[in-house]
Design an enzyme around this catalytic site. Structure first.
Site, mmCIF file in Angstrom:
data_model
loop_
_atom_site.group_PDB
_atom_site.id
_atom_site.type_symbol
_atom_site.label_atom_id
_atom_site.label_comp_id
_atom_site.label_asym_id
_atom_site.label_seq_id
_atom_site.Cartn_x
_atom_site.Cartn_y
_atom_site.Cartn_z
ATOM 1 N N LYS A 90 6.790 -1.785 -5.051
ATOM 2 C CA LYS A 90 6.429 -1.936 -6.373
ATOM 3 C C LYS A 90 8.013 -2.029 -7.091
ATOM 4 C CE LYS A 90 1.789 -1.168 -6.698
ATOM 5 N NZ LYS A 90 1.641 -0.905 -5.586
HETATM 6 C C1 LIG Z 1 0.519 -1.420 -4.500
HETATM 7 C C2 LIG Z 1 0.459 -1.144 -3.134
HETATM 8 C C3 LIG Z 1 -0.458 -2.039 -2.392
HETATM 9 C C4 LIG Z 1 -1.062 -2.852 -2.647
HETATM 10 O O1 LIG Z 1 -0.435 -4.014 -3.349
HETATM 11 P P1 LIG Z 1 -1.284 -5.049 -4.515
HETATM 12 O O2 LIG Z 1 -0.401 -5.904 -5.161
HETATM 13 O O3 LIG Z 1 -1.897 -4.099 -5.450
HETATM 14 O O4 LIG Z 1 -2.544 -5.839 -3.550
HETATM 15 C C5 LIG Z 1 -0.071 -1.699 -0.903
HETATM 16 N N1 LIG Z 1 0.856 -0.840 -0.498
HETATM 17 C C6 LIG Z 1 1.446 0.030 -1.331
HETATM 18 C C7 LIG Z 1 2.312 1.024 -0.738
HETATM 19 C C8 LIG Z 1 1.401 -0.258 -2.485
HETATM 20 O O5 LIG Z 1 2.241 0.675 -3.449
#
Ligand SMILES: *Cc1c(COP(=O)(O)O)cnc(C)c1O
Length: 495
Positions: free
Chosen positions: A112
């Site tokens: 993120k």
């Molecule tokens: C948010 C997240 C995901 C999923 O990503 P999306 O964009 O919601 O599909 C996968 N792995 C981690 C560690 C995340 O923080």
């Protein structure tokens, strides 16, 4: 060429990029989508000579067409700096016959950070461009990682406050500790008695609440969103696919224009949608491998054409993917419905009314770029263990879901196209699950000294983000019922 943004739920009324970023969601609850997907104007050979920031500019300039070059370059410079622990920003590691794209080298050691380190800057510039004088209130629901990354991105950013809701019993101990120790006068963290979908639905309701918007305006506030539905999150995520391709080329792992597969651990469908956009932009991508955990709504959808959230919600070792409503899928649905806002709205209304919708055969036929599958908890742990035993490389449970599904894909199809597995979190963020998978015993998964044992096993230094929370004081203790989210927001804002 200017790109405007349409709502997925209403025809007409296109807005400029800065407005779409500022508003997050469109008024009728739709998501903003570019009226057309721009095509990369740099070749792989040109891209391979660029740094991460340079690639970021080349991608983002095509989408954020009402930002000046200077504005965009400034945002990029503020985002991708030494908050990341490597100048490569998104390094790659070859293991088990695939290339792991490590997107966890930012401040909160999960992917993120890739978008949330730039979003606050995109948002501040957008506010200026649109002559906004209100204080911006960022409202976010988190399954664990978005929350901390958004808090960290927005902490002490002038003209903004951030309120994050997370499922009180649905995030990892490290994730919770990271959030409740967040510094910054403008940050608020609230645990809710409910799961991530409750948090996300509550936030969506507040965004759509006109009465609340009116009360806010009177007091000089307005909402914006840092959730992955914001186009200001999606666009920066396209960058690392282009970058990854250029690094494979630079290392000689692929030829110019040779196709690659990407396997993405998926929850809200934001990350993999960015890969899909990259493909539409002309990046040579073959298959988009969509990996789910035991909350396998997407797997079932790709198999049957039916999206059905009416099922039990499973708490897994990959909590950031414990999601039954993948919000960003709406952008794909809109596209395969032939950019028909009415058709899309109908399906989304069916989702909110009955918890399900079925797409037409025509629409299904347009999903050929995707392969979906899932990994059980046991398979996920097994993948962590076997990769460690074979290669000495330790991955987190989210990444392991993708690695496992990638193996399933390869076995089933025999497709040996060079492949990138998107690695979305540092194993240090989920130390308990990782140690269990490796067969190590411990008493308390929240025990921060587990990190030292993981360090001894993996030989990877303990990230600063983990060192920090070992001593940081808890600053946030608010908890509320899932029905009381609006009340809590009003209390926080004093309205
Ligand atoms: C948010 C997240 C995901 C999923 O990503 P999306 O964009 O919601 O599909 C996968 N792995 C981690 C560690 C995340 O923080």
């Amino acid at each position: 060429m200017e790109i405007l943004y349409n709502s997925t739920r209403e025809k007409g009324k296109p807005v400029r990029a800065s407005e779409a970023i500022l508003r997050g969601l469109s008024q009728e609850g739709g998501l903003f989508v570019p009226e057309r997907i721009p095509v990369l104007d740099k070749s792989p050979e040109q891209l391979k000579e660029m740094t991460y920031s340079q690639v970021a500019y080349e991608v983002m300039k095509l989408y954020l067409t009402d930002f000046t070059e200077q504005e965009l370059r400034d945002c990029i410079a503020k985002a991708y700096d030494d908050k990341f622990d490597t100048p490569e920003i998104a390094p790659m590691r070859k293991a088990g016959g695939a290339h792991y794209l490590e997107l966890f080298h930012g401040a909160t050691i999960a992917f993120k950070d890739m978008a949330l380190s730039i979003l606050p800057h995109l948002l501040t510039v957008s506010a200026k461009k649109n002559h906004v004088t209100n204080e911006i209130v960022i409202l976010a629901a988190t399954s664990g990682d978005t929350g901390k990354a958004a808090l960290s991105g927005f902490a002490d950013v002038e003209g903004a406050r951030i309120i994050v809701f997370y499922p009180k019993n649905g995030v990892s101990p490290v994730q919770e500790r990271q959030m409740v120790t967040q510094k910054g006068q403008n940050t608020y963290v609230v645990g809710i008695h409910g799961n991530f979908d409750d948090a996300q639905s509550g936030v969506k309701r507040m965004f759509a609440d006109r009465e609340l918007a009116g009360e806010m305006r009177e007091k000089g506030f307005q909402f914006s969103s840092a959730n992955s539905i914001n186009i200001g999150r999606l666009v920066p995520q396209i960058v690392y696919y282009v970058y990854a391709y250029s690094r494979l080329l630079k290392k000689g792992s692929i030829q110019s224009w040779e196709k690659i597969n990407v396997a993405v651990p998926t929850g809200n469908f934001g990350n993999i949608l960015a890969a899909f956009y990259a493909k539409q932009m002309g990046l040579p991508i073959n298959k988009l491998i969509c990996a789910s955990n035991e909350n396998k709504v997407l797997y079932d959808f790709f198999r049957s054409g039916i999206y059905d959230r009416n099922r039990e919600f499973v708490l897994t070792s990959s909590p950031s993917m414990d999601i039954l409503i993948s919000s960003n899928l709406e952008r794909l649905i809109y596209l395969i419905a032939g950019e028909d806002a009415d058709k899309n709205r109908e399906l989304m209304e069916s989702l909110s009314g009955n918890g399900a919708y079925t797409i037409t055969e025509d629409m299904r036929a347009r999903l050929g770029d995707f392969y979906g599958n899932f990994a059980s908890e046991e398979e996920t742990a097994g993948t962590i263990r076997s990769l460690y035993e074979k290669e000495g490389y330790v991955i987190d449970p989210h990444t392991a879901v993708a690695a496992c599904v990638y193996e399933k894909y390869r076995e089933k199809t025999g497709d040996n196209t060079p492949s990138v597995i998107v690695s979305t979190a540092s194993p240090y963020k989920f130390t308990g699950s990782v140690m269990s998978a490796l067969g190590e015993e411990y008493e308390d998964p929240a025990d921060l000294s587990l990190a030292e044992r993981l360090c001894a096993l993996s030989g990877v230094e303990i990230p600063e983000a983990i060192e920090e929370i070992r001593t940081a004081p808890v600053l946030h203790t608010r908890v509320c019922g899932k029905e009381d989210m609006k009340k809590t927001v009003k209390e926080i804002l004093g309205i």
